[in-house]
Design a protein around this motif. Structure first.
Motif, short mmCIF file in Angstrom:
data_model
loop_
_atom_site.label_atom_id
_atom_site.label_comp_id
_atom_site.label_asym_id
_atom_site.label_seq_id
_atom_site.Cartn_x
_atom_site.Cartn_y
_atom_site.Cartn_z
N GLY A 116 0.82 -1.19 0.00
CA GLY A 116 0.00 0.00 0.00
C GLY A 116 0.86 1.25 0.00
N GLU A 117 0.18 2.37 -0.02
CA GLU A 117 0.85 3.67 -0.02
C GLU A 117 0.45 4.44 1.24
N ILE A 118 1.44 5.03 1.90
CA ILE A 118 1.14 5.90 3.03
C ILE A 118 0.55 7.18 2.45
N VAL A 119 -0.69 7.49 2.84
CA VAL A 119 -1.40 8.63 2.25
C VAL A 119 -1.59 9.80 3.21
N ARG A 120 -1.40 9.55 4.51
CA ARG A 120 -1.52 10.67 5.46
C ARG A 120 -0.73 10.36 6.72
N LYS A 121 -0.40 11.43 7.44
CA LYS A 121 0.34 11.32 8.69
C LYS A 121 -0.26 12.28 9.70
N LEU A 122 -0.43 11.81 10.93
CA LEU A 122 -0.85 12.67 12.03
C LEU A 122 -0.08 12.20 13.26
N GLY A 123 0.94 12.93 13.62
CA GLY A 123 1.81 12.51 14.72
C GLY A 123 2.53 11.23 14.34
N THR A 124 2.32 10.19 15.15
CA THR A 124 2.94 8.89 14.85
C THR A 124 1.96 7.93 14.20
N ASP A 125 0.76 8.41 13.83
CA ASP A 125 -0.23 7.60 13.11
C ASP A 125 -0.13 7.88 11.62
N PHE A 126 -0.23 6.81 10.84
CA PHE A 126 -0.14 6.91 9.39
C PHE A 126 -1.32 6.19 8.76
N GLY A 127 -1.93 6.81 7.76
CA GLY A 127 -3.00 6.18 6.99
C GLY A 127 -2.40 5.51 5.77
N VAL A 128 -2.79 4.26 5.55
CA VAL A 128 -2.28 3.48 4.42
C VAL A 128 -3.45 3.06 3.55
N ARG A 129 -3.34 3.29 2.25
CA ARG A 129 -4.33 2.81 1.28
C ARG A 129 -3.70 1.61 0.57
N PHE A 130 -4.36 0.45 0.68
CA PHE A 130 -3.84 -0.76 0.05
C PHE A 130 -3.96 -0.66 -1.47
N HIS A 131 -2.99 -1.24 -2.17
CA HIS A 131 -3.04 -1.26 -3.64
C HIS A 131 -4.17 -2.14 -4.15
N ARG A 132 -4.45 -3.24 -3.44
CA ARG A 132 -5.56 -4.12 -3.78
C ARG A 132 -6.32 -4.43 -2.49
N PRO A 133 -7.63 -4.60 -2.57
CA PRO A 133 -8.38 -4.92 -1.35
C PRO A 133 -7.88 -6.21 -0.70
N VAL A 134 -7.88 -6.22 0.62
CA VAL A 134 -7.53 -7.41 1.38
C VAL A 134 -8.80 -8.25 1.51
N ALA A 135 -8.67 -9.55 1.36
CA ALA A 135 -9.83 -10.45 1.45
C ALA A 135 -10.51 -10.29 2.82
N GLU A 136 -11.83 -10.29 2.81
CA GLU A 136 -12.58 -10.14 4.06
C GLU A 136 -12.24 -11.25 5.05
N VAL A 137 -11.91 -12.43 4.57
CA VAL A 137 -11.56 -13.53 5.47
C VAL A 137 -10.31 -13.18 6.28
N ILE A 138 -9.39 -12.42 5.71
CA ILE A 138 -8.18 -11.98 6.42
C ILE A 138 -8.57 -10.97 7.50
N ILE A 139 -9.45 -10.03 7.17
CA ILE A 139 -9.92 -9.06 8.15
C ILE A 139 -10.62 -9.80 9.29
N ASP A 140 -11.41 -10.82 8.96
CA ASP A 140 -12.09 -11.61 9.99
C ASP A 140 -11.09 -12.33 10.89
N GLN A 141 -10.00 -12.85 10.30
CA GLN A 141 -8.96 -13.52 11.10
C GLN A 141 -8.33 -12.53 12.07
N ILE A 142 -8.08 -11.32 11.59
CA ILE A 142 -7.48 -10.29 12.44
C ILE A 142 -8.45 -9.92 13.57
N ALA A 143 -9.73 -9.76 13.25
CA ALA A 143 -10.73 -9.43 14.26
C ALA A 143 -10.85 -10.54 15.29
N ALA A 144 -10.73 -11.78 14.86
CA ALA A 144 -10.85 -12.92 15.78
C ALA A 144 -9.71 -12.93 16.80
N ARG A 145 -8.56 -12.37 16.44
CA ARG A 145 -7.44 -12.30 17.39
C ARG A 145 -7.79 -11.44 18.60
#
Length: 94
Positions: free
Chosen positions: A63-92
């Motif tokens: 992805g590309e870093i598109v914004r910065k606020l202090g030590t937080d950075f916004g990243v826009r992915f080049h391609r969408p991440v599969a929802e199943v991966i987001i679900d795996q992350i949420a399950a953690r």
């Protein structure tokens, strides 16, 4: 300014990120299929930089870093991440 329309998952988990010329651990603060917000004080994190994130043991996304606020950075992915991966992350977090 365009706002993100994809549902965000609030989180706080460490991932490995490759910046141009460097690699570091960062904390992902929230994530959706189209991007994320990460926290890092690594000097290699700059707006406009292309980065590679390791989201799971075998899932990488770029992805590309598109914004910065202090030590937080916004990243826009080049391609969408599969929802199943987001679900795996949420399950953690449960």
């Amino acid at each position: 300014m365009k706002t993100r329309v994809d549902e965000r998952v609030q989180t706080c988990f460490p991932v490995q990120v490759r910046f141009p010329g460097a690699s570091a651990r960062v904390c992902i603060r929230d994530i959706s299929i189209s991007g994320c917000r990460m926290k890092t004080d690594d000097k290699s994190a700059r707006v406009g930089a292309t980065i590679v994130l390791q989201l799971t043991d075998d899932t990488y996304t770029s992805g590309e870093i598109v914004r910065k606020l202090g030590t937080d950075f916004g990243v826009r992915f080049h391609r969408p991440v599969a929802e199943v991966i987001i679900d795996q992350i949420a399950a953690r977090l449960e």
